[in-house]
Write a protein that holds these residues in place. Structure first.
Motif, PDB file in Angstrom:
ATOM      1  N   GLU A   1     106.002 -12.471  28.064  1.00 26.78           N
ATOM      2  CA  GLU A   1     107.503 -11.589  27.920  1.00 26.78           C
ATOM      3  C   GLU A   1     107.269 -10.582  29.178  1.00 26.78           C
ATOM      4  O   GLU A   1     106.417 -10.034  29.464  1.00 26.78           O
ATOM      5  N   ILE A   2     108.523 -10.516  29.867  1.00 24.46           N
ATOM      6  CA  ILE A   2     108.301  -9.977  31.048  1.00 24.46           C
ATOM      7  C   ILE A   2     108.818  -8.646  30.854  1.00 24.46           C
ATOM      8  O   ILE A   2     110.216  -8.398  30.618  1.00 24.46           O
ATOM      9  N   ILE A   3     108.192  -7.503  30.777  1.00 19.09           N
ATOM     10  CA  ILE A   3     108.442  -6.209  30.322  1.00 19.09           C
ATOM     11  C   ILE A   3     109.088  -5.251  31.365  1.00 19.09           C
ATOM     12  O   ILE A   3     110.323  -4.583  31.222  1.00 19.09           O
ATOM     13  N   SER A   4     108.303  -4.932  32.402  1.00 22.57           N
ATOM     14  CA  SER A   4     108.619  -3.891  33.453  1.00 22.57           C
ATOM     15  C   SER A   4     109.130  -4.387  34.641  1.00 22.57           C
ATOM     16  O   SER A   4     109.119  -5.677  35.072  1.00 22.57           O
ATOM     17  N   ASP A   5     109.663  -3.753  35.474  1.00 24.85           N
ATOM     18  CA  ASP A   5     110.203  -4.001  37.131  1.00 24.85           C
ATOM     19  C   ASP A   5     108.859  -4.544  37.815  1.00 24.85           C
ATOM     20  O   ASP A   5     108.927  -5.757  38.438  1.00 24.85           O
ATOM     21  N   LYS A   6     107.820  -3.843  37.593  1.00 27.45           N
ATOM     22  CA  LYS A   6     106.239  -4.311  37.948  1.00 27.45           C
ATOM     23  C   LYS A   6     106.170  -5.825  37.544  1.00 27.45           C
ATOM     24  O   LYS A   6     105.909  -6.450  38.397  1.00 27.45           O
ATOM     25  N   GLY A   7     106.315  -5.907  36.356  1.00 22.84           N
ATOM     26  CA  GLY A   7     106.159  -7.457  35.957  1.00 22.84           C
ATOM     27  C   GLY A   7     107.048  -8.312  36.498  1.00 22.84           C
ATOM     28  O   GLY A   7     106.815  -9.641  36.617  1.00 22.84           O
TER      29      GLY A   7
END
Lengths: 337, 281, 267
Positions: A171-177
């Motif tokens: 699951e891609i959560i953050s902008d960084k991710g």
């Protein structure tokens, strides 16, 4: 809805090996003898998957046990201060549990909300958290009692779930991710079914009602439960150092008078020296007071200050305590008082 | 991105312009900014403190003992008690030391215009109060009566002896200096007795007044009932706390009293605020 | 376990003790210290192989010391620590009721420290094979290899001081590492500071360590600290014929002089 992908274990390991080859630090669970610790890996084959919880949290990637605050050079009439040098590479923390990742949300508020902490900020900016949801738990896990779940994604940049078929749901959560996954898109597959996650995650029983505790704990300062529960406490710092949200530190100089550095080192309110005045007066004069401070800090003080309970229910303090002190028992004794 | 580029732990280099021996093991440093730019940027208010450091030895926390009205320098007064204060005591005029600050909250002196101020201090508790005394004296017209009750164990333990003489000579200051019974010298002309007793004798009016108390815990404890008897209340009595500190900016956790950070939420508080805190000071 | 509870209840009921220190079930499979008559229920008292913690550490804890009459259900290493603490004038025997349980599950109440001494001498367990093996492999290493071994192990130390806190013989009111005038031991938990700390601690325990292994058991970083003490214990026993906590009234080998002391190590 978070973006979903999958990655199989071989690809994941190839990804880590590439990241390492490119000069990034990859921090992952590694077995020492009985225990599993986060440590820098030199190859994906170092990673240990057989753990419920690492003995220590991942906080050292953003708040190391010792770090230079600045260095200096001194001549008769001049003094030159130098900021520490931070790597421009990324530190990838792999395998943090949801409780650990949630602790980063607290750390972020604690270190950055007021008087932003330069060193934490630099490290936090270059850290990427690839967490792993929990398929197993043990008797000391109590994340669900403090509003976190074994499938939680908060604080993570990318959250993986082991589908136990050689694949991980990502699951891609953050902008960084998002940026990370985009940069390394060839390792991931564009598929994923969130319903696969729910039957994989561990069950953690709720051990206490947090809202009731928050009410009850106010005014508990003078109760004798602290004296009774703390008799076994030996006054070391194992709990605080293992804790993902304990942030106290000492500042020391290491140097000759001409050059050197000022550094900070983990410190803990469990030690009597922590509050000792130069006059000899100690405002927190016994171990009961020190034990109480740590527990109240987690459940009352940070709630007052940041509107956040700062215990994430990882159970590390319980597992690491030389004297079997148990924060859950303390909380229950407050609830029952 | 956090975009934090300010390393708050880097001190200002300060040159020791003057060293005054105040009492046995107690010295005052007058510090001037080594870099003129730092001086221009710097300002503080009465009651704030800083971290003073000897490079290679570490940092120590004291209040700024000079008045914010004196802008060319800051002063600190310290007693040799540990590694850093001993290293500071070994410094000489002209040496460079580090200073971080100002930190903490301030005495609400702006709200005291037209009021009487009673200063009560014991021993090494005078420095934080001295900052406010000079601040008030430099803006003398803003305030009504100024009373200072100051005591020490022995005559030699009194700090700022020259200033005590200066205040004594002023007609617009009511100064009472005392030493504990047995602490007097043959030529001692001041009072003999404990601070609370001298305070009671002086009986400053509580009408339109504020009181600042700083000193050993026992002096504070015994002065408070006298102040209440005189008619002072929870909101007109102020003090300043000292807990062990390391960072000064609400991070290291050493100085906490319950949820209260002495370094950030304090060190100045009213009696009402003090009573709301757990006894961890 | 009923007889343990019955025994403790009786001592409390007849006023023989104000507090009784024993064991109850703790976290995971470890027993934890219990303070009967104060904070723990006597019915929960246990004594079995999980009771490894050295309870003598509590005898010099401020909060416990303040009780007039103290009972203690001691495992083997706790008994040795009690003898050593008595030898170092840290405890007054009259204040304590010391009990243990023998191999046949019988509760033994020691009438005096001489009986404790006889018990520890008669029941001394063989040294752990794994420890002997590790010591052997360490002594076979050359200096560089040993340095490498300890550098790697001690690098992970976080200076939590669990080793000091759990040690029954670390009772100094001010530890050398907490002194800063001068700063004998570097505070930071890194290479040099960690070496200084652990070497200092091992040296202060040479000839005083009762080999309970608590330092190693409690180390959150799994540093094999017991090896340092075991090595020194062997050296002290070999050179001076003394083993801490085994003989009542024994002098401390490193601070007493005997005419027949070996001097071959002075070069």
């Amino acid at each position: 809805m978070n973006e979903l992908k999958t990655i199989n274990k071989d690809k994941l390991h190839q990804l880590f090996d590439k990241l390492i080859a490119d000069g990034n630090d990859v921090i992952a669970p590694k077995r020492k003898s009985e225990k599993v610790f986060f440590g820098k890996i030199i190859s994906s084959s170092d990673i240990c998957y057989d753990y419920i919880q690492t003995a220590f949290s991942a906080k050292s990637s953003v708040f190391p046990k010792c770090e230079e605050l600045f260095s200096y050079e001194k001549n008769d009439n001049e003094i030159k201060h130098l900021d520490p040098v931070f790597s421009d590479k990324t530190t990838i923390v792999f395998g943090s549990r949801p409780c650990d990742s949630a602790s980063f949300d607290y750390l972020k508020v604690f270190f950055l909300k007021e008087n932003p902490d330069f060193h934490f900020a630099k490290r936090y900016d270059s850290t990427l958290l690839i967490s792993m949801t929990c398929n197993k738990s043990d008797e000391h896990c109590f994340c669900t009692s403090v509003g976190i779940s074994p499938s939680d994604t908060k604080g993570s940049d990318v959250s993986l779930t082991d589908l136990e078929n050689g694949e991980f749901l990502a699951e891609i959560i953050s902008d960084k991710g998002k940026k990370f996954v985009a940069d390394y898109s060839s390792f991931f597959e564009n598929k994923g079914d969130i319903s696969q996650k729910s039957n994989k995650n561990a069950k953690v029983d709720i051990k206490f009602d947090l809202d009731k505790l928050k009410t009850k704990i106010k005014g508990s300062f003078d109760w004798d439960t602290w004296d009774k529960q703390s008799l076994a406490c030996l006054g070391c710092g194992a709990c605080a150092f293992a804790c993902p949200t304990c942030t106290c530190f000492d500042i020391q100089d290491e140097a000759s008078p001409k050059s050197g550095s000022r550094i900070r080192i983990w410190d803990t309110c469990a030690l009597s020296l922590f509050t000792l005045h130069a006059s000899g007066h100690n405002p927190r004069e016994n171990q009961a007071g020190r034990w109480r401070n740590r527990v109240l800090h987690k459940f009352e003080y940070t709630d007052t200050k940041f509107d956040m309970v700062s215990c994430v229910g990882c159970g590390r303090c319980i597992k690491t305590c030389p004297a079997s002190m148990n924060i859950i028992n303390q909380v229950i004794s407050i609830m029952e008082a | 991105m956090c975009n934090c580029n300010n390393n708050m732990y880097i001190p200002y280099p300060m040159r020791i312009a003057k060293i005054t021996d105040e009492a046995p093991s107690v010295k005052t440093f007058r510090l001037e900014f080594a870099n003129p730019d730092d001086k221009d940027k710097f300002s503080f208010k009465a009651g704030q403190f800083g971290e003073y450091s000897v490079y290679g030895e570490g940092e120590s926390t004291f209040c700024i003992a000079s008045s914010p009205t004196r802008k060319d320098y800051i002063e600190c007064t310290f007693r040799q008690a540990g590694r850093v204060t001993n290293a500071l005591a070994n410094c000489e005029e002209g040496d460079i030391i580090g200073f971080r600050g100002p930190y903490g909250n301030t005495f609400p002196i702006d709200q005291w215009k037209g009021k009487n101020i009673v200063f009560i201090a014991g021993g090494i508790g005078l420095p934080p109060i001295r900052c406010v005394i000079w601040n008030a004296l430099d803006l003398r017209d803003n305030f009504n009566d100024i009373t200072i009750v100051y005591g020490a164990r022995k005559v030699e333990d009194l700090v700022y002896k020259h200033e005590l003489a200066e205040w004594e000579a002023r007609k617009d200051v009511n100064l009472l200096v005392t030493v504990d019974p047995g602490g007097e010298t043959p030529d001692w002309k001041g009072k003999v007795g404990f601070v609370p007793a001298i305070l009671k004798e002086a009986a400053p009016s509580a009408q339109n007044s504020v009181a600042l108390v700083c000193g050993p815990p026992i002096m504070i404890k015994l002065s408070l009932p006298v102040l209440f008897e005189l008619g002072f209340n929870e909101d007109s009595i102020f003090t300043t706390l000292e807990n062990r500190m390391k960072c000064g900016i609400g991070k290291c956790g050493h100085c906490t009293v319950g949820p209260y950070y002495v370094c950030k939420d304090g060190p100045v508080l009213s009696y009402r605020e003090l009573m709301a805190l757990p006894q961890e000071y | 376990m009923d007889n343990i509870a019955k025994n403790i209840n009786q001592l409390i009921a007849d006023g023989s003790v104000d507090i009784f220190i024993g064991y109850v079930k703790g976290n995971d499979n470890r027993a934890k210290a219990a303070f009967f008559n104060i904070s723990d229920k006597v019915d929960n008292a246990i004594f079995d192989a999980s009771c490894t913690q050295n309870l003598a550490v509590y005898l010099h804890k401020h909060e416990i010391k303040s009780f007039a009459k103290i009972g203690i259900f001691a495992n083997y290493s706790t008994l040795r620590a009690i003898i050593q603490l008595a030898n170092e004038n840290q405890i007054k025997a009259e204040k304590y009721i010391i009990q243990t349980m023998n191999k046949d599950s019988q509760i033994i109440t020691f009438a005096n420290l001489t009986e404790v001494e006889s018990y520890v001498q008669a029941n001394r367990p063989a040294p752990a094979a794994a420890m002997i093996q590790k010591l052997d492999s360490l002594s076979k290493m050359d200096r560089d290899e040993r340095w490498e071994f300890w550098s790697k192990e001690l690098a992970s130390c976080i200076k939590c001081y669990a080793c000091r806190s759990a040690c029954p013989m670390c009772y100094c009111s001010q530890c050398t590492t907490d002194c800063n005038q001068p700063q004998w031991i570097g505070v930071p938990a890194h290479g040099q500071g960690n070496f200084e700390w652990h070497i200092m601690r091992a040296m202060h325990l040479a000839g005083r360590c009762v080999a309970c292994g608590e330092c190693q058991r409690v180390c959150p970083m799994e540093i094999p600290l017991g090896l340092l003490n075991a090595r020194l214990n062997i050296d002290i026993a070999t050179n001076f014929g003394e083993t801490a906590g085994m003989t009542l009234g024994a002098d401390y080998a490193l601070s007493s002089y005997k005419v027949d002391d070996k001097e071959h190590f002075i070069r």
